[in-house]
Design an enzyme around this catalytic site. Structure first.
Site, PDB file in Angstrom:
ATOM      1  N   GLU A  95      51.057  40.242  47.974  1.00 36.89           N
ATOM      2  CA  GLU A  95      50.291  39.037  47.618  1.00 36.89           C
ATOM      3  C   GLU A  95      50.653  37.858  48.510  1.00 36.89           C
ATOM      4  OE1 GLU A  95      47.809  39.138  45.620  1.00 36.89           O
ATOM      5  OE2 GLU A  95      48.164  40.860  44.320  1.00 36.89           O
ATOM      6  N   ASP A 148      43.131  50.464  47.512  1.00 39.31           N
ATOM      7  CA  ASP A 148      41.961  49.846  48.149  1.00 39.31           C
ATOM      8  C   ASP A 148      42.158  49.272  49.554  1.00 39.31           C
ATOM      9  OD1 ASP A 148      43.559  47.923  46.948  1.00 39.31           O
ATOM     10  OD2 ASP A 148      42.010  47.049  45.699  1.00 39.31           O
ATOM     11  N   GLU A 160      36.840  45.608  34.472  1.00 37.63           N
ATOM     12  CA  GLU A 160      37.902  46.161  35.309  1.00 37.63           C
ATOM     13  C   GLU A 160      37.763  47.674  35.444  1.00 37.63           C
ATOM     14  OE1 GLU A 160      39.027  44.001  37.221  1.00 37.63           O
ATOM     15  OE2 GLU A 160      41.090  43.609  36.680  1.00 37.63           O
ATOM     16  N   GLU A 215      34.716  41.417  44.738  1.00 38.81           N
ATOM     17  CA  GLU A 215      34.391  42.603  45.550  1.00 38.81           C
ATOM     18  C   GLU A 215      32.900  42.939  45.663  1.00 38.81           C
ATOM     19  OE1 GLU A 215      37.052  42.317  43.688  1.00 38.81           O
ATOM     20  OE2 GLU A 215      38.726  42.776  45.031  1.00 38.81           O
TER      21      GLU A 215
HETATM   22  C1  DMJ Z   1      42.276  40.057  46.039  1.00 33.36           C
HETATM   23  O1  DMJ Z   1      43.499  39.446  45.843  1.00 33.36           O
HETATM   24  C2  DMJ Z   1      42.298  40.926  47.238  1.00 33.36           C
HETATM   25  O2  DMJ Z   1      40.981  41.188  47.593  1.00 33.36           O
HETATM   26  C3  DMJ Z   1      43.040  42.214  47.022  1.00 33.36           C
HETATM   27  O3  DMJ Z   1      42.913  43.124  48.095  1.00 33.36           O
HETATM   28  C4  DMJ Z   1      42.608  42.921  45.771  1.00 33.36           C
HETATM   29  N1  DMJ Z   1      41.644  42.200  45.068  1.00 33.36           N
HETATM   30  C5  DMJ Z   1      41.875  40.812  44.792  1.00 33.36           C
HETATM   31  C6  DMJ Z   1      40.650  40.194  44.195  1.00 33.36           C
HETATM   32  O4  DMJ Z   1      40.015  41.023  43.311  1.00 33.36           O
END
Ligand code: DMJ
Length: 576
Positions: free
Chosen positions: A117, A256, A349, A370
Site C-alpha cells: 500500500e 490482481d 465485494e 475497477e
Molecule cells: C486500489 O488500492 C488498488 O487499485 C489496488 O491494486 C487494489 N484495489 C484498490 C482499489 O479497489
C-alpha cells in the site's frame, strides 16, 4: 460450464437509484460535459471535507466528520489525490499541496506499514513528473531530481528491508523506522510481491540507483518460478520457504495487480519477457478459470473450481485485456460485470455467480474504481456509448447512495444501503479520476503524441508529456518518456555501483549476510536462484522464526484473506 443468473429480488429494483442525469442531446448517450461537471463536484465535496475535517490523518471518516490513520500516518488521502487535482485542471491547488506535503510529511516514523500500500498509494512519483506541467517551479536537474522525487525515494528506501529474504520476495509489512519486525509473518499475498516494477523501475531510472528495479524484478521472477505445472499462481506464499500457503488461483483479491504489473511493466519498460510471462498466465487463466466470460477461482495445481465467485476487485481485468488488444473478450467480460452493477447499483465485494447474488459478509461496496477503470480504457479503445452509460450509472449511484454531508461513505451493504464510516483514499485517487477521464476525451492524459514538451536536463534534451501514460495500480500516471531522461546518468552510476557491489561481495561472508536477513540494516541484494534460495537455507531461515509461529499468519494488504477463509472455508491451507 454455463451459469444462469437468478433474477434479482424486486425489492432491490425499488432501492436502485433512478437515472435523472442529463442524456445526450438525442437522448441516446450521457452528455460528457454534464458528467464532467458532476464528477468535479463529487471530487471537491470529498476533498474539501478531507482537508477541513481529516487532514493530516490518512483518511476522512465521512459519518463522524473527522479523520483517522489507516495505512501509514502520512496524510495518505492528500498524497493519493494530488495528481487528480491536475487532471481536473486545478494547478493552483496542486502547487499549494506540493508545498504542504514537503512541510508536513515525515516517513521517519515508528509505524508498521504495508509495503504494497505504501508503494502504490504514494502518488509522489507521478506528482514529481507532472509538477512542471502544473506550473511548479522545478529545480535545476529536474526530472532527475526534485523534492517530491526525494520524498518518493525516501519512502521506497524504507520498504527495501522487506525484500531482504532468502527468496527475494518481500514481507507484507515493514516498520518505517526499524525495518522488518522480528516475528513478522512470512506469508505475503501474490500481489504484495509482484506489484513494484512500475514504481521501482521509474525510481531507478530517475535516481540512477538500480536497487529498486532489481528487487522488483527478483520478486517477479520468484513468483514466475513458483507457478504450478498447469501455469497458475496461488494467493499467498511463504517468502522464507517459497511454499504456497493459500492455493486458490484467480485474477482478483490477493493476486490482481501482479498480472496488471506484468503488462504495464512490459509496456513501460518495453520488456518482452514480462509480456511473455503475462501471455503464458493468460493462457492458463483462460483454460482453467474462464467460464462464459466470467473468471472463477480454481485450485492452482489441479484446476478444479474452488469458488464460483466474482470479486469487485476483478473488474480491472477487461481494462487490462484492452491493453493487450483483446477487445472482444474484454467487452464480453465487462458486460457480465456491468449486469452485476445494474443489479445492485454498485459492485458487491463478492458475487456468487451461479446463485446470482451477493456472498454473506461481503455485500459492501467501498467505492472501488475497477469497473470504471475498465470502462475508461475500453471507451478509449472502442468509443462504445455503453461504457459512458456505466459512467453515468456510477455517478448517479454513488451520489444517491453514498453522499453524506462530510464526503462519500463506503457502502456497507448494497442490499439496504447501510453505510460505513470510511472513505478510502482510492476514491479520490482512482474512482473519481477514472470517471473524469472517461468523460474528458481531450484531457492531457489522453495525448496521442501530437504534442509534447522538450525539457533541457543536465544530461541533454528530453521529451516529456507526449502521452502513453502508464497508470500504476492506484491510478497514478507515469510518463514513460521520463524513464529516458536520466538515462546517461543512470548508466554511469550503475557501472560504478556494479563495481562496488563486486568489490563488497568479495569481502562479505555469506554467513554474515544470512544473519542480517530479518533486520532493519542497510539493503542487501536478494538471492539469485541457486544461491540463498536453497532447502538448506530455508531450514536456517525457519529456525530463526519464533517457535510458536507454526501456522503462519496471512498478510494481504488490501483485503484480509482470513475473511474469505471464514466465509467459504475452501482455501487450501497447508501448514505441514
Ligand atoms: C486500489 O488500492 C488498488 O487499485 C489496488 O491494486 C487494489 N484495489 C484498490 C482499489 O479497489
Amino acid at each position: 460450464m454455463p451459469f444462469r443468473l437468478l433474477i434479482p429480488l424486486g425489492l432491490l429494483c425499488a432501492l436502485l437509484p433512478q437515472h435523472h442525469g442529463a442524456p445526450g442531446p438525442d437522448g441516446s448517450a450521457p452528455d460528457p460535459a454534464h458528467y464532467r461537471e458532476r464528477v468535479k463536484a463529487m471530487f471537491y465535496h470529498a476533498y474539501d471535507s478531507y482537508l477541513e475535517n481529516a487532514f493530516p490523518f490518512d483518511e476522512l471518516r465521512p459519518l463522524t466528520c473527522d479523520g483517522h490513520d489507516t495505512w501509514g500516518s502520512f496524510s495518505l488521502t492528500l498524497i493519493d489525490a494530488l495528481d487528480t487535482l491536475l487532471i481536473l485542471g486545478n494547478v493552483s491547488e496542486f502547487q499549494r499541496v506540493v508545498e504542504v506535503l514537503q512541510d508536513s510529511v515525515d516517513f521517519d516514523i515508528d509505524v508498521n506499514a504495508s509495503v504494497f500500500e505504501t508503494n502504490i498509494r504514494g502518488g509522489l512519483l507521478s506528482a514529481h513528473l507532472l509538477s512542471k506541467k502544473a506550473g511548479v517551479e522545478v529545480e535545476a536537474g529536474w526530472p532527475c531530481s526534485g523534492p517530491l522525487l526525494r520524498m518518493a525515494e525516501e519512502a521506497a528506501r524504507k520498504l527495501l528491508p522487506a525484500f531482504q529474504t532468502p527468496t527475494g520476495m518481500p514481507y507484507g509489512t515493514v516498520n518505517l523506522l526499524h525495518g522488518v519486525n522480528p516475528g513478522e509473518t512470512p506469508v505475503t499475498c501474490t500481489a504484495g510481491i509482484g506489484t513494484f516494477i512500475v514504481e521501482f523501475a521509474t525510481l531507478s531510472s530517475l535516481t540512477g540507483d538500480p536497487v529498486f528495479e532489481d528487487v522488483a524484478r527478483v520478486a517477479l521472477m520468484r513468483l514466475w518460478e513458483s507457478r504450478s505445472d498447469i501455469g497458475l499462481v496461488g494467493n499467498h506464499i511463504d517468502v522464507l520457504t517459497g511454499k504456497w500457503v493459500a492455493q486458490d488461483a484467480g485474477i482478483g483479491a490477493g493476486v490482481d495487480s501482479y498480472f496488471e504489473y506484468l503488462v504495464k511493466g512490459a509496456i513501460l519498460l518495453q520488456d518482452k519477457k514480462l509480456m511473455a510471462m503475462f501471455l503464458e498466465y493468460n493462457k492458463a487463466i483462460r483454460n482453467y478459470t474462464r467460464f462464459d466470460d466470467w473468471y472463477l477461482w480454481v485450485q492452482m495445481y489441479k484446476g478444479t473450481v474452488s469458488m464460483p465467485v466474482f470479486q469487485s476487485l476483478e473488474a480491472y481485468w477487461p481494462g487490462l485485456q484492452s491493453l493487450i488488444g483483446d477487445i472482444d473478450n474484454a467487452m464480453r467480460t465487462f458486460l457480465n460485470y456491468y449486469t452485476v452493477w445494474k443489479q445492485f447499483g454498485g459492485l458487491p465485494e463478492f458475487y456468487n455467480i451461479p446463485q446470482g447474488y451477493t456472498v454473506e459478509k461481503r455485500e459492501g461496496y467501498p467505492l472501488r474504481p475497477e469497473l470504471i477503470e475498465s470502462a475508461m480504457y475500453l471507451y478509449r479503445a472502442t468509443g462504445d456509448p455503453t461504457l459512458l452509460e456505466l459512467g453515468r450509472d456510477a455517478v448517479e449511484s454513488i451520489e444517491k447512495i453514498s453522499k453524506v454531508e462530510c464526503g462519500f461513505a463506503t457502502i456497507k451493504d448494497l442490499r439496504d444501503h447501510k453505510l460505513d464510516n470510511r472513505m478510502e483514499s482510492f476514491f479520490l485517487a482512482e474512482t473519481v479520476k477514472y470517471l473524469y477521464l472517461l468523460f474528458d476525451p481531450t484531457n492531457f492524459i489522453h495525448n496521442n503524441g501530437s504534442t509534447f514538451d522538450a525539457v533541457i536536463t543536465p544530461y541533454g534534451e528530453c521529451i516529456l508529456g507526449a502521452g502513453g501514460y502508464i497508470f500504476n495500480t492506484e491510478a497514478h500516471p507515469i510518463d514513460p518518456a521520463a524513464l529516458h531522461c536520466c538515462q546517461r546518468l543512470k548508466e554511469e552510476q550503475w557501472e560504478v555501483e556494479d563495481l562496488m557491489r563486486e568489490f563488497y561481495s568479495l569481502k562479505r561472508s555469506r554467513s554474515k549476510f544470512q544473519k542480517n536477513t530479518v533486520s532493519s540494516g542497510p539493503w542487501e541484494p536478494p538471492a539469485r536462484p541457486g544461491t540463498l534460495f536453497s532447502p538448506e537455507n530455508h531450514d536456517q531461515a525457519r529456525e530463526r522464526k519464533p517457535a510458536k509461529q507454526k501456522v503462519p499468519l496471512l498478510s494481504c494488504p488490501s483485503q484480509p484473506f482470513t475473511s474469505k477463509l471464514a466465509l467459504l472455508g475452501q482455501v487450501f491451507l497447508d501448514s505441514s
